[in-house]
Design an enzyme around this catalytic site. Structure first.
Site, PDB file in Angstrom:
ATOM      1  CB  SER A  70       8.755 -27.408  11.511  1.00 60.29           C
ATOM      2  OG  SER A  70       8.003 -26.813  11.777  1.00 60.29           O
TER       3      SER A  70
HETATM    4  N1  SAH Z   1       6.117 -22.561  10.605  1.00 63.31           N
HETATM    5  C1  SAH Z   1       6.859 -22.088  10.476  1.00 63.31           C
HETATM    6  C2  SAH Z   1       6.740 -23.416  11.718  1.00 63.31           C
HETATM    7  C3  SAH Z   1       6.248 -22.198  13.219  1.00 63.31           C
HETATM    8  S1  SAH Z   1       6.558 -22.595  15.004  1.00 63.31           S
HETATM    9  C4  SAH Z   1       8.339 -21.895  10.260  1.00 63.31           C
HETATM   10  O1  SAH Z   1       8.808 -22.572   9.241  1.00 63.31           O
HETATM   11  O2  SAH Z   1       9.010 -21.604  11.195  1.00 63.31           O
HETATM   12  C5  SAH Z   1       4.603 -22.470  15.118  1.00 63.31           C
HETATM   13  C6  SAH Z   1       4.471 -21.252  14.679  1.00 63.31           C
HETATM   14  O3  SAH Z   1       2.902 -20.438  14.936  1.00 63.31           O
HETATM   15  C7  SAH Z   1       4.950 -19.836  15.959  1.00 63.31           C
HETATM   16  O4  SAH Z   1       5.221 -19.211  15.092  1.00 63.31           O
HETATM   17  C8  SAH Z   1       3.551 -19.598  16.897  1.00 63.31           C
HETATM   18  O5  SAH Z   1       2.981 -18.202  17.388  1.00 63.31           O
HETATM   19  C9  SAH Z   1       2.368 -19.496  15.772  1.00 63.31           C
HETATM   20  N2  SAH Z   1       0.893 -19.779  16.239  1.00 63.31           N
HETATM   21  C10 SAH Z   1       0.591 -20.375  17.721  1.00 63.31           C
HETATM   22  N3  SAH Z   1      -1.142 -20.088  17.681  1.00 63.31           N
HETATM   23  C11 SAH Z   1      -1.608 -19.399  16.335  1.00 63.31           C
HETATM   24  C12 SAH Z   1      -2.533 -19.120  15.777  1.00 63.31           C
HETATM   25  N4  SAH Z   1      -3.468 -19.254  16.475  1.00 63.31           N
HETATM   26  N5  SAH Z   1      -2.336 -18.174  14.827  1.00 63.31           N
HETATM   27  C13 SAH Z   1      -1.115 -18.085  14.161  1.00 63.31           C
HETATM   28  N6  SAH Z   1      -0.302 -18.667  14.553  1.00 63.31           N
HETATM   29  C14 SAH Z   1      -0.217 -19.307  15.482  1.00 63.31           C
END
Ligand code: SAH
Length: 220
Positions: A70
């Protein structure tokens, strides 16, 4: 930290990081605890080496598997909102991704639980958090739609992928007096929602327009 550029030179130096934090403060981030955490956590260690030089730009970056780390402003704002009612004892994050948001939280709250549905991302995040010597994060390969019942209830829940509606299990796993922060909406554009639980009542408000990757069902 990992040996890779651990001292931080040029585009990954402490000075570059400080400049990002100054920009975030100028863009309305006020909580000093959050600004300090962003100053301390080396974001460049949570992206691939090829993108290191861009790690302190205020922008999301690809982390593989079609996912993104993000934007720093979004990480700072969501963290600030989570801490507003008081520092939560236990926080659940949905969407570990790179592990960066979990690392920022780990500097601020006693216990962080984070769920990721993509196994390869989860493994990398685990290595990065260990390299950063943040041992108060527990990670799980699972579907965030189910939450993480074993450690519930959580004083804070932060969702970093966008569901179309607030997942019921997460509302149930929020502690009395707890706060949930989540982007809710369809592809491309969502509302960042803050939900406060008082008994069986959930008070909800919109705080910003944001753009997150979708929250998907199941794990891979
Ligand atoms: N907080 C992260 C942002 C990652 S982007 C950081 O600091 O880098 C969002 C993430 O959510 C992705 O890796 C994606 O695979 C995950 N995601 C999407 N749907 C999800 C679900 N149902 N359960 C767990 N993770 C999920």
């Amino acid at each position: 930290m990992r040996e890779r550029n651990a001292t931080g030179i040029g585009m990954t130096s402490q000075r570059t990081r400080d400049r990002l934090v100054e920009a975030l403060a100028a863009q309305g981030i006020q909580d000093e605890r959050v600004l300090t955490a962003l100053r301390e956590v080396p974001r460049h260690l949570f992206v691939d080496e090829a993108l290191e030089s861009r790690a302190y730009e205020n922008t999301p970056l690809p982390i593989g598997e079609g996912q993104t780390i993000s934007q720093p402003w979004v990480v700072a704002r969501m963290t600030e909102l989570l801490l507003e009612p008081g520092v939560p004892e236990r926080v659940l994050e949905v969407g570990t991704g790179s592990g960066y948001q979990a690392a920022v939280l780990a500097r601020l709250v006693p216990r962080v639980y984070s769920i990721e549905r993509i196994g390869s991302l989860l493994r990398r995040a685990r290595e990065r958090l260990q390299a950063a010597r943040l041992f108060n994060c527990q990670l799980r390969h699972g579907d965030g739609y189910e939450g993480w019942p074993e450690y519930a209830p959580y004083d804070g829940i932060i969702v970093t992928a966008a569901p179309e509606a607030l997942p019921q299990a997460l509302l149930e796993q929020l502690a009395e007096g707890g706060r949930l922060v989540a982007p809710v909406g369809g592809a491309g554009y969502q509302e960042l929602l803050v939900v406060d639980r008082h008994g069986d009542e959930y008070q909800q408000r919109k705080v910003a327009g944001v753009s997150f990757v979708p929250m998907l069902k199941g794990r891979t």
